[in-house]
Design an enzyme around this catalytic site. Structure first.
Site, PDB file in Angstrom:
ATOM      1  N   ASN A 132      39.018 -28.798 -31.948  1.00  0.00           N
ATOM      2  CA  ASN A 132      37.591 -28.866 -31.662  1.00  0.00           C
ATOM      3  C   ASN A 132      37.214 -30.338 -31.570  1.00  0.00           C
ATOM      4  OD1 ASN A 132      34.601 -28.468 -33.666  1.00  0.00           O
ATOM      5  ND2 ASN A 132      34.779 -28.577 -31.457  1.00  0.00           N
ATOM      6  N   GLY A 141      31.836 -21.366 -28.539  1.00  0.00           N
ATOM      7  CA  GLY A 141      32.589 -21.333 -27.291  1.00  0.00           C
ATOM      8  C   GLY A 141      32.729 -19.914 -26.795  1.00  0.00           C
TER       9      GLY A 141
END
Length: 489
Positions: free
Chosen positions: A124, A49
């Site tokens: 996540n 990310g």
């Protein structure tokens, strides 16, 4: 000439033909400098990310938090920021948005003050019933401060009627559907949990050099452990909840017999860092084996094997070794795209891929080239790369893909286009080959992918992995998606 810097969303004209990473999480328990170690772990998980990053720590008296948009090195570049996060316990998060806009209010870890004290959570994955739960929670008076599905956890814990933190946490995760690997921090404990099918990765490690023998790490991948000098202990199991406190580590299995492993197979294909070990498998070696299977299944005579960097490199090495064709770096990738450079005019937008990739004419000109890539999404990037290789003098270009055709969207934490925008969903392989402009196109089969991961083949009655993006076999109900389909009719 205008020079400027921009975010990943502003780079959509370059990379909207790629799968985007999900998120990365880190948790640290009882060290002298949790913030620095957490930042190191987040650096190692940057590939998961790049939109935002955040850390929450606890110093024994109060919680401290810092969150920001950008890469880890940008958000935590000032030593004064780390100094403002004292404490021996902390959690961190790298974000790539799968739900919710890229705004500071959506950056994790999310934090709330409860009757039992402060509580922070980092997630996540993606919840498939978040909207349904949110509607119910809003009717009960909950006020959402973000548009991310992860905030559902905060409100479910807040309204739970159980008395202690662990029971409230378990009460919350039993109400959600979807994929999640969670790290959470209260004043008394660090909590880590995986969904009952273990779709997203999460591992437990130990800090051997700490003065406190009870010093632990939780992270998305083993590469994060390496960055902070921690030792790998084990994978956290599907459906398992780990509690780390001053008494050590204990494990709870709240889902009883309703757990099995449907780990995301695309972690091995693309998302995990090559040097990570997940579910006792080296990601790098898995990708080499996928390349070898690809060579067995769809070999073609050629002069060189060229990877589309960086994700195609291990599979290309495996293909080259299995086919006895030389491996060459025929495409060079720029790792500095996304920093400061020329304003993206229409002409620059049309050049797109050339900003990110350049051909190495010396090893391509006059050669029959096998191009190896990890996947095809929309197909626009593949088309431009094939054109670039031909322009560099290749006499033939054969494209080989180290995954089956991606025909379906992911709803479990990977940002993928709608099905109608996936090239493999709307076109046959021959049609795809013609559109991309390659001399031939081949994908590894689902069975070949499973063989590379040390399975005989895909068990259609009981698949060993989540491979819904290839097969459409979704192991977790798509509650919100199905509701939207009904409303649209």
């Amino acid at each position: 000439m205008t020079l400027f810097s921009f975010s990943s969303h502003e780079l959509d004209f370059i990379d909207d033909d790629e799968f985007h990473e999900e998120c990365g999480v880190v948790g640290i328990w009882t060290t002298q400098d949790a913030a620095s170690l957490t930042a190191l772990g987040l650096h190692a998980l940057q590939h998961r990310g790049q939109e935002a990053s955040g850390i929450v720590t606890y110093d024994g008296n109060q919680f401290h938090t810092h969150r920001g948009l950008g890469l880890v090195g940008e958000v935590f570049d000032d030593p004064r920021v780390i100094a403002s996060l004292p404490g021996g316990m902390g959690i961190g998060h790298n974000r790539y948005a799968t739900t919710g806009e890229t705004q500071l209010r959506n950056v994790q870890p999310l934090y709330g003050d409860f009757e039992f004290g402060g509580f922070a959570v980092a997630h996540n994955g993606n919840l498939t019933n978040a909207q349904l739960l949110k509607q119910s929670l809003v009717r009960r008076g909950c006020l959402f401060q973000s548009s991310t599905d992860s905030e559902v956890f905060i409100h479910l814990i807040a309204i739970s009627l159980y008395s202690n933190v662990i029971d409230r946490f378990i009460d919350a995760i039993k109400q959600v559907q979807g994929a999640y690997s969670l790290v959470a921090l209260s004043k008394d404990m660090l909590i880590a949990a995986r969904d009952p099918l273990g779709v997203r990765p999460l591992i437990l490690g130990k800090l051997p050099y700490s003065q406190d023998e009870n010093s632990w790490v939780v992270a998305s991948e083993t590469c994060a452990l390496s960055s902070m000098g921690a030792d790998f202990v084990r994978d956290i199991e599907p459906g398992e909840v780990i509690i780390i406190d001053h008494d050590g580590v204990r494990s709870i299995h709240p889902f009883a017999d309703n757990t099995s492993s449907r780990f995301c197979i695309f972690e091995y294909v693309y998302f995990a860092r090559p040097d990570s070990v997940i579910e006792n498998k080296s990601v790098y070696m898995a990708r080499k084996k996928i390349g070898a299977e690809l060579a067995k299944e769809s070999h073609v005579e050629a002069d060189v094997v060229v990877p589309v960097p960086d994700s195609g490199v291990p599979a290309a090495i495996g293909y080259a070794e299995a086919s006895n064709i030389p491996f060459e770096l025929g495409i060079i990738r720029s790792h500095y795209i996304g920093r400061t450079f020329i304003e993206p005019t229409d002409q620059i937008r049309n050049l797109g891929v050339k900003l990110k990739h350049a051909t190495n004419r010396a090893v391509i000109s006059g050669k029959r080239v096998i191009l190896i890539d990890d996947s095809i999404v929309r197909g626009t990037t593949s088309k431009k790369i094939v054109e670039m290789v031909r322009a560099a003098g290749a006499t033939e270009v054969h494209l080989r893909i180290a995954s089956p055709p991606t025909q379906h969207s992911c709803f479990y934490g990977i940002d993928t286009p709608a099905e109608e925008k996936l090239l493999a969903h709307t076109h046959s392989i021959d049609e795809m080959c013609k559109l991309i402009g390659a001399d031939s196109l081949g994908f590894v089969s689902a069975d070949g992918l499973y063989r590379a991961l040390q399975e005989d083949k895909r068990n259609n009655q009981n698949p060993q992995y989540c491979d819904a993006c290839f097969t459409g076999d979704y192991p977790i109900p798509l509650t919100d998606h199905d509701m939207q389909l009904v409303k649209s009719k």
